[in-house]
Design an enzyme around this catalytic site. Structure first.
Site, short mmCIF file in Angstrom:
data_model
loop_
_atom_site.label_atom_id
_atom_site.label_comp_id
_atom_site.label_asym_id
_atom_site.label_seq_id
_atom_site.Cartn_x
_atom_site.Cartn_y
_atom_site.Cartn_z
N ARG A 3 49.77 16.20 35.24
CA ARG A 3 48.71 15.67 34.38
C ARG A 3 48.58 14.17 34.66
O ARG A 3 49.58 13.49 34.93
CB ARG A 3 49.03 15.87 32.90
CG ARG A 3 48.77 17.29 32.39
CD ARG A 3 47.27 17.63 32.36
NE ARG A 3 47.01 18.95 31.83
CZ ARG A 3 46.76 20.04 32.57
NH1 ARG A 3 46.77 19.97 33.90
NH2 ARG A 3 46.48 21.20 32.00
N HIS A 33 41.57 18.44 40.82
CA HIS A 33 42.18 19.40 39.90
C HIS A 33 42.01 20.84 40.42
O HIS A 33 41.48 21.71 39.72
CB HIS A 33 41.59 19.27 38.48
CG HIS A 33 42.52 19.80 37.42
ND1 HIS A 33 42.63 19.27 36.16
CD2 HIS A 33 43.39 20.85 37.45
CE1 HIS A 33 43.51 19.96 35.46
NE2 HIS A 33 44.00 20.93 36.23
P1 NAP Z 1 56.48 24.66 31.61
O1 NAP Z 1 56.94 25.99 32.07
O2 NAP Z 1 56.27 24.42 30.16
O3 NAP Z 1 57.51 23.59 32.20
C1 NAP Z 1 57.49 22.24 31.83
C2 NAP Z 1 58.72 21.59 32.39
O4 NAP Z 1 58.70 20.20 32.04
C3 NAP Z 1 60.03 22.17 31.83
O5 NAP Z 1 61.02 22.23 32.81
C4 NAP Z 1 60.40 21.15 30.74
O6 NAP Z 1 61.78 21.07 30.47
C5 NAP Z 1 59.95 19.87 31.41
N1 NAP Z 1 59.76 18.83 30.41
C6 NAP Z 1 58.94 18.82 29.34
N2 NAP Z 1 59.09 17.69 28.63
C7 NAP Z 1 60.05 16.98 29.27
C8 NAP Z 1 60.68 15.74 29.01
N3 NAP Z 1 60.33 14.98 27.95
N4 NAP Z 1 61.64 15.32 29.85
C9 NAP Z 1 62.02 16.08 30.92
N5 NAP Z 1 61.46 17.27 31.21
C10 NAP Z 1 60.49 17.70 30.39
O7 NAP Z 1 55.09 24.27 32.30
P2 NAP Z 1 54.52 24.81 33.71
O8 NAP Z 1 53.86 26.12 33.52
O9 NAP Z 1 55.56 24.65 34.74
O10 NAP Z 1 53.33 23.75 33.93
C11 NAP Z 1 53.62 22.36 34.05
C12 NAP Z 1 52.34 21.58 33.95
O11 NAP Z 1 51.55 21.75 35.12
C13 NAP Z 1 51.39 22.03 32.83
O12 NAP Z 1 51.78 21.53 31.57
C14 NAP Z 1 50.08 21.46 33.28
O13 NAP Z 1 49.97 20.15 32.76
C15 NAP Z 1 50.23 21.38 34.81
N6 NAP Z 1 49.29 22.29 35.50
C16 NAP Z 1 48.45 21.77 36.43
C17 NAP Z 1 47.58 22.60 37.13
C18 NAP Z 1 46.68 22.06 38.19
O14 NAP Z 1 45.83 22.78 38.71
N7 NAP Z 1 46.84 20.81 38.58
C19 NAP Z 1 47.58 23.97 36.86
C20 NAP Z 1 48.44 24.47 35.90
C21 NAP Z 1 49.30 23.62 35.22
P3 NAP Z 1 62.57 22.32 29.84
O15 NAP Z 1 62.66 23.33 30.97
O16 NAP Z 1 63.88 21.75 29.49
O17 NAP Z 1 61.74 22.81 28.70
#
Ligand code: NAP
Length: 310
Positions: A225, A273
């Site tokens: 993001r 994006h």
């Molecule tokens: P997710 O499964 O919720 O994973 C988020 C990760 O970030 C987890 O490992 C979490 O830790 C870690 N995290 C959250 N807060 C943190 C903090 N304060 N300090 C350290 N680590 C932290 O999300 P995801 O499905 O992998 O997706 C990640 C992000 O990708 C989404 O939120 C979205 O913003 C982005 N995204 C982008 C696209 C694009 O096309 N560019 C598409 C889809 C998603 P824990 O494992 O300990 O909970």
């Protein structure tokens, strides 16, 4: 079982789901009325992507869950009218797309492909890149997408470090967490991939102080993001050479304004994006499975932790 579903998303999305969603529900044995105009009082489930038409969830008194088509839920998670359970999208299509985007862009910088694409102009320079095992890549965020990307990079032999909020154990990846963990993760980040969600805690994870921890000339890939990076600090670190290149897929303002400095910057690559898109077929299956679970008394999958914000 029969349920009423409001499909609430940008206008152009309904066409992609109007056949896939009923088919996926039917495969789960769920009969459904689905449309973009379902009255609030009759709505059992909301399939949701951010759109201006739905910001007040209070009238949806019989709604059992809001099922997001997006993985990132920052635009809705803090909505005070949303008292219904919120599930985010965890979709194989998203995971595969993101992994391919990350691996492709890591490879570009690892192999120094730009030199050859732009041409050596007659210079017979046989400098070879290091092997993947000698390239240190850090992935910030080890969730569904970061975990999959880190695993793919490790399987190619990269020396991968990952960082998350809670401790993790991923084969082939050095997993760190907490404030000290971030410091160590960045110190070895020759290439740094950001796959954190947008929360109060993650805003400006890369700022003047943390960018300075990275090896000189490091590359940043941000498909997470826009708010994860302090834009001014990034520009300053590109100017000084502390950061060598940034490939950015997400921005504080989207679409990225035509006049934005990022478009023309020689050391920034903009992708609009497109790193990972929710695929209607697989996403419909995820939604249908969750509705079936809810209707048969099983816990919902992929529930958002409203306190943590993701
Ligand atoms: P997710 O499964 O919720 O994973 C988020 C990760 O970030 C987890 O490992 C979490 O830790 C870690 N995290 C959250 N807060 C943190 C903090 N304060 N300090 C350290 N680590 C932290 O999300 P995801 O499905 O992998 O997706 C990640 C992000 O990708 C989404 O939120 C979205 O913003 C982005 N995204 C982008 C696209 C694009 O096309 N560019 C598409 C889809 C998603 P824990 O494992 O300990 O909970």
């Amino acid at each position: 079982m029969t349920v009423n579903i409001l499909f609430s998303a940008q206008d152009d999305l309904w066409g992609a789901y109007k056949d896939e969603l009923p088919a996926a529900l039917s495969a789960q044995g769920v009969t459904a009325q689905i449309n973009p105009d379902m009255p609030a009082a009759q709505t059992d489930y909301i399939v949701y992507a951010p759109n201006p038409a739905l910001t007040n969830f209070a009238p949806f008194t019989r709604t059992k869950a809001v099922l997001s088509l997006w993985a990132g839920v920052e635009t809705i998670v803090g909505n005070a009218t949303l008292t219904q359970p919120l599930c985010r999208m965890v979709d194989e299509g998203l995971e595969l797309g993101m992994t391919e985007w990350v691996v492709g862009h890591v490879m570009r910088h690892h192999l120094g492909m730009d030199r050859y694409i732009h041409g050596l102009k007659g210079l017979w320079d046989q400098t070879t890149p290091p092997l993947a095992r000698d390239r240190r890549v850090t992935v910030l965020g080890l969730g569904m997408l970061g975990g999959a990307a880190a695993t793919a990079l490790a399987s190619l032999g990269f020396n991968v470090t990952g960082w998350s909020r809670s401790p993790k154990d991923i084969k082939g990846v050095t997993c760190l967490h907490g404030v000290n963990g971030l410091k160590h993760a960045l110190q070895s980040a020759e290439i740094c991939v950001l796959l954190l969600p947008n929360t109060i805690e993650t805003e400006n994870t890369l700022n003047a102080e943390t960018l300075a921890l990275m090896p000189r000339g490091a590359v940043i890939l941000n498909p997470g993001r826009g708010v994860l990076i302090d834009d001014s600090a990034l520009l300053a670190s590109l100017e000084s050479g502390q950061i060598g290149h940034a490939t950015l897929d997400v921005f504080r303002i989207e679409p990225l304004p035509e006049t934005h400095v990022f478009w023309q910057h020689p050391n920034i690559t903009v992708t609009p994006h497109i790193a990972a898109d929710t695929r209607p077929k697989s996403a419909s299956q995820v939604i249908a499975e969750n509705i079936k679970r809810s209707e048969t008394g099983q816990p919902l999958l992929h529930l958002v932790d409203r306190t943590a914000g993701y």
